[in-house]
Design an enzyme around this catalytic site. Structure first.
Site, PDB file in Angstrom:
ATOM      1  N   LYS A 103       0.829  -1.204   0.000  1.00 30.81           N
ATOM      2  CA  LYS A 103       0.000   0.000   0.000  1.00 30.81           C
ATOM      3  C   LYS A 103       0.867   1.259   0.000  1.00 30.81           C
ATOM      4  O   LYS A 103       0.639   2.176  -0.787  1.00 30.81           O
ATOM      5  CB  LYS A 103      -0.914  -0.027   1.233  1.00 30.81           C
ATOM      6  CG  LYS A 103      -1.898   1.110   1.256  1.00 30.81           C
ATOM      7  CD  LYS A 103      -2.810   1.041   2.474  1.00 30.81           C
ATOM      8  CE  LYS A 103      -3.646  -0.220   2.449  1.00 30.81           C
ATOM      9  NZ  LYS A 103      -4.664  -0.248   3.499  1.00 30.81           N
ATOM     10  N   SER A 129      16.961 -40.773 -14.760  1.00 31.43           N
ATOM     11  CA  SER A 129      15.662 -40.176 -14.490  1.00 31.43           C
ATOM     12  C   SER A 129      15.508 -40.131 -12.965  1.00 31.43           C
ATOM     13  O   SER A 129      15.554 -41.173 -12.304  1.00 31.43           O
ATOM     14  CB  SER A 129      14.561 -41.015 -15.118  1.00 31.43           C
ATOM     15  OG  SER A 129      13.312 -40.464 -14.776  1.00 31.43           O
ATOM     16  N   MET A 133      -5.259  -7.398   8.908  1.00 32.84           N
ATOM     17  CA  MET A 133      -4.603  -6.586   9.933  1.00 32.84           C
ATOM     18  C   MET A 133      -5.386  -5.311  10.200  1.00 32.84           C
ATOM     19  O   MET A 133      -6.391  -5.046   9.559  1.00 32.84           O
ATOM     20  CB  MET A 133      -3.166  -6.312   9.518  1.00 32.84           C
ATOM     21  CG  MET A 133      -2.324  -7.574   9.639  1.00 32.84           C
ATOM     22  SD  MET A 133      -0.635  -7.288   9.188  1.00 32.84           S
ATOM     23  CE  MET A 133      -0.832  -6.716   7.536  1.00 32.84           C
TER      24      MET A 133
END
Ligand code: PEP
Ligand code: MG
Length: 887
Positions: A22, A778, A102
């Site tokens: 943010k 493999s 939060m």
């Protein structure tokens, strides 16, 4: 400026680690000149310091003071002023978005004096006291730890007294009274008065935000989303603007394209005379954003311009929160928006077309996990079904399940393996465990931006929200809708694309994307199918890793080839010994002498050969790795206890059966304490005479048959469970001898490569020696994980992994996603050792990890040549192999 605080004017979107998502985006928008209320960000470093030591970093409080003073200067208003005071919000903002997990506190700076200043300056007493009561409520609950219900109860009581359901109908006097009541609630619950000093409010709120990193719901969310626990959150302190300042104000959330389908257009929700949290919480019903044009055209046009600008700047779908205060538009937040799998593909494709991103970038915009979601079935449109109601299709998929009305119930039923649909009025972060456990989520309130929608999309759960006709009574365990009364536990079906809700379980059909990838219906007119086709074509151009299939039957091989596999990386031949052929294997094991054993082998051989002919035909021109028999022989015999009981019973009844006695002796002889560590793989081939020869002959004769039929067979014979070079040397010699004799007999050229699985740590550690006898390696990462960790692959996931995960010892099961540090280190070093001896050594992986996105990225880094996985995972592996090259 100081160390732990940055003004919005100082940062950029690249600084998400330091400023949180943010904060970084607020700084970016500030730099772009968008109307962002000014403020500053307290860095994640400060939070980490606090979480580690329990104290604030030295000097932080002074830095915050300095920035507050600068903010006051810029705004020309002061915190706590009795004349037009400045108010601020204090919001969390971590590196990765954790919606609603939060804390946030708004309207900080109000107290008994400044509320009057706000009332005078705004000319709106009601608004001022409404803001004050919101502060008391939020601050009380999040900072002072007062039970949020204590406030809600008082608010409800007041509304009941006034005979209304709506907050907006409470007048200034009501709200003034409510402020007094809320202050009393705080005093009663904490023994303290609400702090009147605005600076004390700011500091306490910052601490509360830091601490909210550790709340249980945040911890659960991070575990689900695999977000590291040690990042901490940043805190944004920002001048408040008000959407609840009358009818010319409001708040909204918008997306620059439809986050559910990816279609272009204006998408969003708007709520007049409200603050942002009212929109997201889905508490009052919002209007579609396009209606804002009629309400306030100037702001609407300005918002569209911001949307265009942000989308071009971020070159991606943006999710924007805005507030209009008395006709003036403010942008409070933006971020690259979460989206469904369908939207991810469509937007990536469309943006390439619009020249915003290049084709490589389109690969970064989608994931294998999202592609896997698009392969999910959809409801069968032709099936009889009863529509109950239609809500908002918020996260696609088609799913049925029993109704659970609480998160706890959903979690309990989910843990029992039940399919559950969590049905709630609206969800909040406390519903997270139930949402994780459920197959789908259905809510009565909220739109595409509601908590339920955002979280469900992030988790890939099907979600329908805002189905307003649902009347949910949790106490009685009932849901009333369209004249039906459903009980908790009844089954409903929800379609997260259309928003439809059906009674009972509705049958499903294949997805068009699946059909396209299988090559059965190239429906390019479908935008989603076209997008997937575009992305996959580009992925195939970009990737270096080959993708092969684990396929035991011709049918599986054919499907895998349609999905884009370029070979079979693992054919487990023991699967060909099941069913009616089991009896032949039994005879092989019970053979009393060489002649009997050879007879049994001779009968098995043509059956295997026929299977291999089919397999080689389906994969004509492509490599087919056929692995010699691996599991312990006792797996082909009856269960010891059952047989012993049967024999004892027969004997006691005087019906002794000699064959059963012989069988029991064999079962007892072959029984092992640790069959996984016992007589299996190459060990069997060495111990049981004729077994390797029989299987090798079957493969090579099949190849010769195909050559004679004009085909192009490319068989590879693979030896399992090798631990040491001499084992491989011995078996290789037998296979080569067989090849020599068949070439001579049939007079054909037989291309065959002989290699080994690397699945025992010792083989990995001595890979240079092993490679001297191998054309290819493999990696059998299933056994390699089992043997490296000492974890039984069949037992531990249920036995103790849940505890290990809860205690933070394991983030994910090493059987699902490769343990890079341990098992991965063995893979890398074995690959290096092998190639030192044989630079042309071909390297692949055929354990379950071959289809796991994270593991594929590791195999790309390790320089393997191919991954092999089950047919349905092949498209995912093709995509992730390409993505792995780009990061
Ligand atoms: C492996 O161990 O990774 C493997 C592919 O073999 P299997 O699963 O058959 O033991
Ligand atoms: Mg194995």
């Amino acid at each position: 400026m100081g160390h732990y605080v940055r003004a919005f004017t100082e940062g950029s979107k690249e600084q998400k680690d330091l400023l949180g998502g943010k904060g970084a985006n607020l700084a970016e928008m500030t730099r772009l000149g968008l109307p962002v209320p000014p403020g500053f960000t307290i860095t994640t470093e400060a939070c980490r310091f606090y979480l580690a030591t329990g104290t604030l970093p030295p000097g932080l409080e002074q830095e915050v003071e300095d920035h507050l003073a600068a903010l006051e200067l810029e705004m020309g208003r002061s915190l706590g002023d009795s004349d037009d005071p400045l108010l601020v919000s204090v919001r969390s903002g971590a590196r990765f978005s954790m919606p609603g997990m939060m804390e946030t506190v708004l309207d900080i700076g109000l107290n008994d004096e400044s509320v009057l200043g706000l009332a005078a300056a705004s000319g709106n007493e009601r608004f001022a006291f409404d803001s004050y009561r919101r502060l008391l409520q939020m601050f009380g609950a999040t900072v002072l730890g007062v039970d949020a219900d204590a406030f809600a109860v008082e608010l409800d009581k007041l509304k009941a007294e006034r005979g209304t359901y709506a907050d907006v109908e409470l007048d200034a006097a009501d709200l003034r009274g409510l402020v007094a009541t809320f202050k009393e609630v705080i005093r009663r619950h904490t023994g303290r008065d609400f702090p009147q000093d605005p600076r004390e409010q700011v500091h306490a709120a910052v601490l509360a935000v830091f601490s909210s990193w550790l709340t249980e719901r945040a911890v659960v969310y991070r575990r689900q989303e695999q977000i590291p626990d040690d990042l901490g959150t940043a805190v944004n302190v920002q001048a408040m603007v008000f959407g609840n300042r009358g009818s010319r104000s409001g708040s909204g959330v918008c997306f620059t394209r439809d986050p559910a389908s990816g279609a272009p257009g204006v998408y969003g929700d708007y709520l007049a005379d409200a603050q942002g949290e009212d929109v997201v919480a889905g508490i009052r019903n919002t209007v579609h954003l396009t209606e804002l044009e009629a309400i306030d055209k100037t702001s609407y046009d300005a918002l569209l311009e911001v949307m265009r600008l942000l989308e071009r700047h971020y070159r991606d779908l943006c999710d924007i929160e805005f507030t209009i205060e008395a006709g003036r538009l403010w942008i409070l937040q933006t971020r690259v928006g979460k989206r469904t799998a369908e939207a991810a593909f469509r937007i990536a494709h469309a943006m390439v077309g619009e020249g915003l991103i290049d084709p490589d970038e389109s690969l970064r915009r989608v994931t294998g996990g999202q592609l896997a979601q698009l392969l999910f079935p959809r409801f069968d449109r032709s099936a009889a079904r009863e529509l109950l109601t239609i809500g908002v299709g918020a996260s696609p998929g088609a799913t049925s399940g029993r109704i659970a009305l609480t998160s706890a119930r959903a979690a309990t039923w989910g843990a029992l393996g039940e399919d559950v649909v969590l049905v709630r009025r609206e969800t909040n972060p406390d519903d997270l465990p139930g949402m994780i456990a459920a197959r789908g989520v259905l809510t009565a309130r909220g739109g595409k931006t509601s908590h339920a929608a955002v979280v469900a999309r992030g988790m890939g759960r099907t979600c329908v929200c805002g189905a307003e006709q649902l009347d949910i009574d949790v106490e009685r365990g009932e849901v009333m809708v369209s004249g039906h009364t459903l009980q908790e536990g009844d089954v409903v079906s929800i379609d997260g694309t259309t928003g439809e809700v059906f009674l009972g379980a509705v049958p499903v059909t294949d997805s068009p994307v699946l059909r396209h990838l299988e090559g059965s219906s190239p429906d390019e007119a479908d935008e989603l199918v076209a997008a997937v086709a575009f992305v996959m074509e580009h992925a195939d151009r970009v990737r270096r890793l080959e993708v092969r299939a684990n396929a035991d039957t011709a049918e599986d091989a054919a499907r895998a080839r349609r999905f884009g596999a370029t070979g079979v990386g693992l054919c487990r031949t023991e699967h060909m010994f099941l069913g009616p052929r089991r009896e032949l294997v039994e005879r092989l094991i019970l053979a009393a002498d060489d002649a009997a054993r050879e007879a049994a082998l001779a009968e098995l051989q043509p059956l295997q050969r026929a299977d291999f002919v089919e397999l080689l035909r389906e994969m004509d021109g492509l490599p087919v790795t056929i692995r010699l028999i691996d599991p312990p022989l006792h797996e082909f015999l009856p269960d010891h206890t059952e047989l012993a009981v049967q024999v004892a019973l027969e004997d006691s009844l005087g019906k002794r059966d000699e064959r059963h006695h012989t069988l029991l002796e064999a079962v007892a002889r072959l029984r092992e304490q640790n069959p996984m560590l016992g007589l299996r793989g190459v060990r069997l081939g060495i111990v049981v005479p004729g077994l390797v020869a029989m299987q090798a002959r079957a493969v090579l004769e099949a190849a010769a048959d195909r050559v004679e039929a004009g085909g192009d067979p490319r068989p590879e014979i693979m030896i399992p469970l090798v631990a040491t070079a001499p084992e491989l040397a011995l078996v290789r010699a037998q296979v080569e001898e067989m090849a020599g004799s068949i070439r001579a007999d049939r007079g054909v050229e037989l291309p065959v490569r002989i290699g080994t699985m690397i699945e025992v740590p010792r083989a990995a550690l001595t890979a240079d020696e092993v490679a001297q006898h191998a054309d290819f390696f493999s990696f059998g990462t299933n056994d390699l994980t089992q043997l490296t960790w000492g974890f039984s692959r069949d037992d531990v996931e249920a036995a103790f992994f849940p505890t290990y995960r809860d205690r933070g010892i394991l983030a994910a099961s090493p059987f699902e996603s490769i343990d890079v540090e341990g098992v991965g280190a063995l893979v890398t070093s074995a690959a290096d050792l092998g190639r030192q001896v044989r630079p042309e050594l071909h390297l692949g992986v055929c354990g379950e990890h071959g289809g796991d996105p994270r593991s594929i990225h590791f195999f790309e880094r390790a320089g393997l040549d191919y991954v092999s996985c089950s047919p349905y995972r092949i498209p995912v592996a093709r995509l992730e192999a390409a993505r792995a090259r780009l990061v």
